[in-house]
Design a protein around this motif. Structure first.
Motif, short mmCIF file in Angstrom:
data_model
loop_
_atom_site.label_atom_id
_atom_site.label_comp_id
_atom_site.label_asym_id
_atom_site.label_seq_id
_atom_site.Cartn_x
_atom_site.Cartn_y
_atom_site.Cartn_z
N ASP A 166 0.73 -1.21 -0.08
CA ASP A 166 0.17 0.05 -0.21
C ASP A 166 0.78 1.36 -0.16
O ASP A 166 0.64 2.24 -0.70
N LEU A 167 1.83 1.12 0.69
CA LEU A 167 2.71 2.56 0.76
C LEU A 167 3.44 2.58 -0.19
O LEU A 167 3.58 3.76 -0.75
N LEU A 168 3.93 1.47 -1.15
CA LEU A 168 4.73 1.92 -2.27
C LEU A 168 3.73 2.41 -3.39
O LEU A 168 4.12 3.32 -4.09
N LEU A 169 2.56 1.97 -3.50
CA LEU A 169 1.43 2.50 -4.21
C LEU A 169 0.96 4.05 -3.94
O LEU A 169 0.81 4.77 -4.91
N ASP A 170 1.12 4.21 -2.51
CA ASP A 170 0.74 5.28 -2.26
C ASP A 170 1.90 6.52 -2.51
O ASP A 170 1.52 7.95 -2.69
N ARG A 171 3.21 6.11 -2.28
CA ARG A 171 4.23 7.09 -2.37
C ARG A 171 4.66 7.28 -3.97
O ARG A 171 5.29 8.12 -4.39
N SER A 172 4.45 6.22 -4.70
CA SER A 172 5.01 6.30 -6.27
C SER A 172 3.73 6.62 -7.00
O SER A 172 3.21 5.40 -7.50
N ARG A 173 3.63 7.59 -7.52
CA ARG A 173 2.68 7.78 -8.43
C ARG A 173 3.03 7.15 -9.95
O ARG A 173 2.02 6.72 -10.43
N ALA A 174 4.15 7.08 -10.39
CA ALA A 174 4.59 6.39 -11.57
C ALA A 174 4.06 5.14 -11.50
O ALA A 174 3.69 4.53 -12.48
N LEU A 175 4.57 4.38 -10.24
CA LEU A 175 4.02 2.93 -10.08
C LEU A 175 2.36 2.46 -10.11
O LEU A 175 1.87 1.83 -10.90
N ALA A 176 1.94 3.65 -9.51
CA ALA A 176 0.31 3.46 -9.38
C ALA A 176 -0.19 3.86 -10.68
O ALA A 176 -1.38 3.12 -11.14
N GLU A 177 0.41 4.61 -11.52
CA GLU A 177 -0.15 4.67 -12.91
C GLU A 177 0.04 3.58 -13.74
O GLU A 177 -1.02 3.32 -14.58
N ALA A 178 1.21 3.15 -13.73
CA ALA A 178 1.56 1.74 -14.27
C ALA A 178 0.51 0.59 -14.13
O ALA A 178 -0.03 -0.11 -14.85
N VAL A 179 -0.12 0.43 -12.52
CA VAL A 179 -0.90 -0.73 -12.25
C VAL A 179 -2.19 -0.19 -12.76
O VAL A 179 -2.85 -1.16 -13.52
N ALA A 180 -2.65 1.04 -12.79
CA ALA A 180 -3.91 1.62 -13.42
C ALA A 180 -3.93 1.23 -14.59
O ALA A 180 -5.12 0.93 -15.18
N ASP A 181 -2.78 1.61 -15.52
CA ASP A 181 -3.04 1.31 -17.06
C ASP A 181 -2.87 -0.17 -17.43
O ASP A 181 -2.73 -0.33 -18.52
N GLY A 182 -2.46 -0.87 -16.36
CA GLY A 182 -2.50 -2.31 -16.71
C GLY A 182 -0.77 -3.05 -17.21
O GLY A 182 -0.61 -3.84 -17.79
N ARG A 183 -0.17 -2.03 -17.09
CA ARG A 183 1.18 -2.09 -17.65
C ARG A 183 2.18 -2.87 -16.58
O ARG A 183 3.18 -3.67 -16.98
N ALA A 184 1.69 -3.01 -15.30
CA ALA A 184 2.33 -3.73 -14.29
C ALA A 184 1.39 -3.92 -13.26
O ALA A 184 0.36 -3.59 -13.06
N ALA A 185 1.70 -4.95 -12.42
CA ALA A 185 1.08 -5.38 -11.45
C ALA A 185 2.05 -5.37 -10.11
O ALA A 185 3.29 -5.70 -10.31
#
Length: 214
Positions: A166-185
């Motif tokens: 949760d903290l990783l996704l909260d703090r990293s906008r780049a990663l959160a966007e990659a997950v939201a776009d389906g480019r990463a999990a």
């Protein structure tokens, strides 16, 4: 001329990682990509299929427990898998620059960082130097687990893995966007030292994989 293999999907990367763990557990590792040819192939460029963010514990060597080799995993490790700017930047590099479709947060039982934090919370003791910083970063996970009434080591470890994801996704906008776009999990795993199995604790962007743990 070497042709770059197409990047796997997040689910394919997850399955590739877990199949390696299953081989390790069964005692039938293939030790892939560990020869001179792979060394030569990866010398000019790397295309890892997963970022592995795990605890620094000496018993948690990623390429061994997931039966992988050179150029397969982009590994970031800290005691208790606590994160600061350097960790976040390294993970974002793995996803944004290297194109890794999977990020794994790897915790484990008998974690010294979690045990030290539980002791600090219980009796007010603390450590010297920068070890104190590690304990402070693990403290929210321990407090949340205690508030939920947990007493078993496995529950504290699982809570810390979940909060790290949760903290990783909260703090990293780049990663959160990659997950939201389906480019990463992002997948949180808990490793058992005795039998070598890695079990899914939580997923982001890969919910259908939650029932496939070893």
């Amino acid at each position: 001329m070497t042709t770059k293999t197409p990047s796997p999907t997040p689910r394919e990367a997850f399955d590739l990682l877990m199949s390696g763990n299953q081989r390790f557990v069964a005692g039938t590792p293939e030790h892939p990509n560990q020869d001179a040819a792979r060394r030569t192939e990866t010398a000019p460029v790397q295309h890892p299929f997963a970022v592995l963010f795990g605890c620094s514990d000496s018993r948690l060597a990623a390429e061994i427990i997931f039966d992988r080799g050179l150029g397969d995993l982009f590994v970031v490790r800290t005691a208790g898998h606590v994160m600061g700017p350097e960790v976040l930047g390294s993970i974002e590099y793995g996803v944004g620059v290297l194109g890794c479709p999977l990020v794994v947060v790897l915790g484990h039982d008998s974690c010294g960082a979690v045990a030290a934090t539980r002791a600090a919370v219980a009796d007010g003791t603390t450590a010297d130097g920068y070890v104190r910083d590690v304990i402070e970063r693990v403290t929210p996970s321990v407090l949340a687990s205690r508030a939920a009434g947990h007493t078993e080591d496995a529950d504290f470890i699982a809570e810390h893995v979940r909060r790290s994801v949760d903290l990783l996704l909260d703090r990293s906008r780049a990663l959160a966007e990659a997950v939201a776009d389906g480019r990463a999990a992002v997948v949180g795993l808990s490793y058992r030292l005795v039998d070598g199995t890695a079990h899914v604790v939580t997923t982001r962007g890969l919910e259908e994989a939650a029932g496939t743990a070893a």
